[in-house]
Design an enzyme around this catalytic site. Sequence first.
Site, mmCIF file in Angstrom:
data_model
loop_
_atom_site.group_PDB
_atom_site.id
_atom_site.type_symbol
_atom_site.label_atom_id
_atom_site.label_comp_id
_atom_site.label_asym_id
_atom_site.label_seq_id
_atom_site.Cartn_x
_atom_site.Cartn_y
_atom_site.Cartn_z
ATOM 1 C CB SER A 1 -90.136 56.641 -3.170
ATOM 2 O OG SER A 1 -91.152 56.868 -2.217
ATOM 3 C CG HIS A 2 -93.477 57.420 -7.753
ATOM 4 N ND1 HIS A 2 -93.750 57.037 -9.047
ATOM 5 C CD2 HIS A 2 -92.626 58.468 -7.858
ATOM 6 C CE1 HIS A 2 -93.092 57.828 -9.891
ATOM 7 N NE2 HIS A 2 -92.399 58.690 -9.194
ATOM 8 N N GLY A 3 -93.932 56.539 -2.937
ATOM 9 C CA GLY A 3 -94.715 56.182 -1.757
ATOM 10 C C GLY A 3 -94.821 54.701 -1.478
#
Length: 408
Positions: free
Chosen positions: A245-247
Site C-alpha cells: 500500500s501507500h501507508g
Amino acid sequence: MRPALVRVYALAATVYTAFASPALEHRASGICTLSASGSDDAPAFLASASDASCSTITIPSGTTLSIRSKMNMTGLTGKHINLQGTIKFNPDLDYWTDNAFTFDFQDQTAFWLLGGKNLLLDGGGTLDGSGQAWYDEFAKDDSVVRPILLTLFQATNVTVQNINMINGPEWINFVNEGQDVTFRNITISAVSTSKNAAKNTDGWDIFRSDNVVIEDSTINNGDDCVSFKPNSTNILVSNLSCNGSHGISVGSLGQYAGEYDIVQNVLATNIRMSNAQNGARIKAWAGKNVGSGIVKNITFTGFVETNVDNPVVIDQCYETSDSDCAKYPSNTYIQDIWFDDISGTSSGKEKAVVASLSCSPDGRCSNVNVNGITVTPPSKYGDASFECQNVELSGDDASLFGTCDTTD
Ligand SMILES: *[C@@H]1O[C@H](CO)[C@@H](O)[C@H](O)[C@H]1NC(C)=O
Ligand SMILES: *[C@@H]1O[C@H](CO)[C@@H](O)[C@H](O)[C@H]1NC(C)=O
Ligand SMILES: *[C@@H]1O[C@H](CO)[C@@H](O)[C@H](O)[C@H]1NC(C)=O
Ligand SMILES: *[C@@H]1O[C@H](CO)[C@@H](O)[C@H](O)[C@H]1NC(C)=O
Ligand SMILES: *[C@@H]1O[C@H](CO)[C@@H](O)[C@H](O)[C@H]1NC(C)=O
Ligand SMILES: *[C@@H]1O[C@H](CO)[C@@H](O)[C@H](O)[C@H]1NC(C)=O
Ligand SMILES: *[C@@H]1O[C@H](CO)[C@@H](O)[C@H](O)[C@H]1NC(C)=O
C-alpha cells in the site's frame, strides 16, 4: 407443519424469493433470502432493503448476485445484511460511467450507497468489484472515473465485519458523513492480474465522519491502506496487516481554497506494513490558493514495517515546490503528533533515510514526538538517517534528527 411461504416479487422482470418454513416463523424471524435471477439483481436487493418485513436479508453461500444498476440503499433502519455469498458488480464500464453516484469530493463515484442507522453487514461473503476491466481501461485512459466498491453514506451505528472485498475498481471503502462505524475482520484484495496496476485502490477513506473503528483486517492493495480525509475525528485503526500500500495516511489536507479540514484524535496501533510506499504519514498542501486546517492529536504506535520506502513521514509541502512552500507556508497546522515504537526495515529507496519530517516554516508543525523509531535501511546504506525541517521535535529519539529549524 405448514408449507413454506414463498413470496415472489416481480419487479422490472426480476424476482426475489423470500421464504422460511413454517410460514409464521418467517414473519417472526423477518429473514428474506435473495437468489440470483440471471439478470440484474439490484432491483430485488433494493426491494428487500425497503421492505419493512425483512429485518435480515440473506444472500446464501453459493449465490452470486449480479449488480448491473446503481443501488441507493440509504436511510435504512435496523437491517442485517447477511452476505454469505457474493455481490458482484458487473463491469459494464459505459453504464457505470454514465450512472454511478457522484461525489464532488475528489470527483469520486460509487456503485452502491449504504446508509441509515443500526445496520450490520456480515456473513463471511464477498463484495466483488470486477476491477480488472477497470484497471486495464484506466491504463489506456486515465480520465475514466472508477466507482468505489462500498460507500457508507450517512451511516450511524453501522458495523461491517467478516467480509471479503475483492477487485475494487478504485477506493474500496468510503465512509462519508458517518458516525459510530466499525469495520472488523475485513479482507481486502485489489490486485491486478495484467501489467496494469490496481491504482488508487485505497482500503478506507474516511471523510466528514466521527467515531470510526477499523480493526483486525488484512489489506493487499495499491494505494493508501487507510486514509483520513477532511473532517475525520475520533478514529481507531488497530491490528491491520497492510501489503503493497501507500501507508496509513492523514490527508492530503488543505487542498481546496476556502475549505477548512480537520483531522483530530486518531490512534493507529499494531500495524504491520509491508512492501509499501509509506508507513505512517501526514501530508498537507502548501502554496498559493490552497485551503487550511488542523491535524491534531494523532498517534502512530506499534508499527512493524518491512520493505517500506518512507517509514515515517510528515510532508507539509505536499505537491508544492520548496520555494513556494517557503513563500506560501501551509495553512494546515500540525500539532500533537506521536510516532512511537516503529520498527522494521525500509526499502532503501530513500537510501539510509528512514524518517522524514518536513514542515512549512513559521511554527506550523509543533509538538511532534518521536520515541522508539528503530527502522533500519538495507545494510549497504549503513546506519539509518533521520531528516527534518521546520519542526519542533520532542521525545527519546528527537536527538537522532539533529536541529530541525532550518528554512531551506
Ligand atoms: C437516495 O435515496 C434517498 C431517498 O431514499 C434520496 O433522498 C436521496 O436523494 C437519494 N440519493 C441519491 C444520491 O440518489
Ligand atoms: C447499533 O446497531 C445494532 C445492530 O447492528 C443494534 O443491536 C444496537 O442496539 C445499536 N446501538 C444503538 C446504540 O442504537
Ligand atoms: C473473519 O471472517 C471470516 C470470513 O471472511 C470468517 O471465516 C472468520 O471466522 C472471521 N473471524 C472471526 C474472528 O470472526
Ligand atoms: C488481528 O487480526 C487478525 C485478522 O487479520 C486476527 O486473526 C487476530 O486475531 C487479530 N489479533 C488480535 C490481537 O485481535
Ligand atoms: C504483497 O505485495 C507485494 C508488492 O505489491 C506483492 O508482490 C506480494 O505478492 C504481496 N504479498 C501477498 C501475500 O499478497
Ligand atoms: C470541517 O468542519 C469544519 C468545522 O465544522 C467546517 O467549517 C468545514 O467546512 C468542514 N470541512 C469539510 C471539508 O467538510
Ligand atoms: C487524543 O486522541 C485519543 C484517541 O486517539 C483520545 O483518546 C484522547 O482523548 C485525545 N486527547 C485529547 C486531549 O483530546
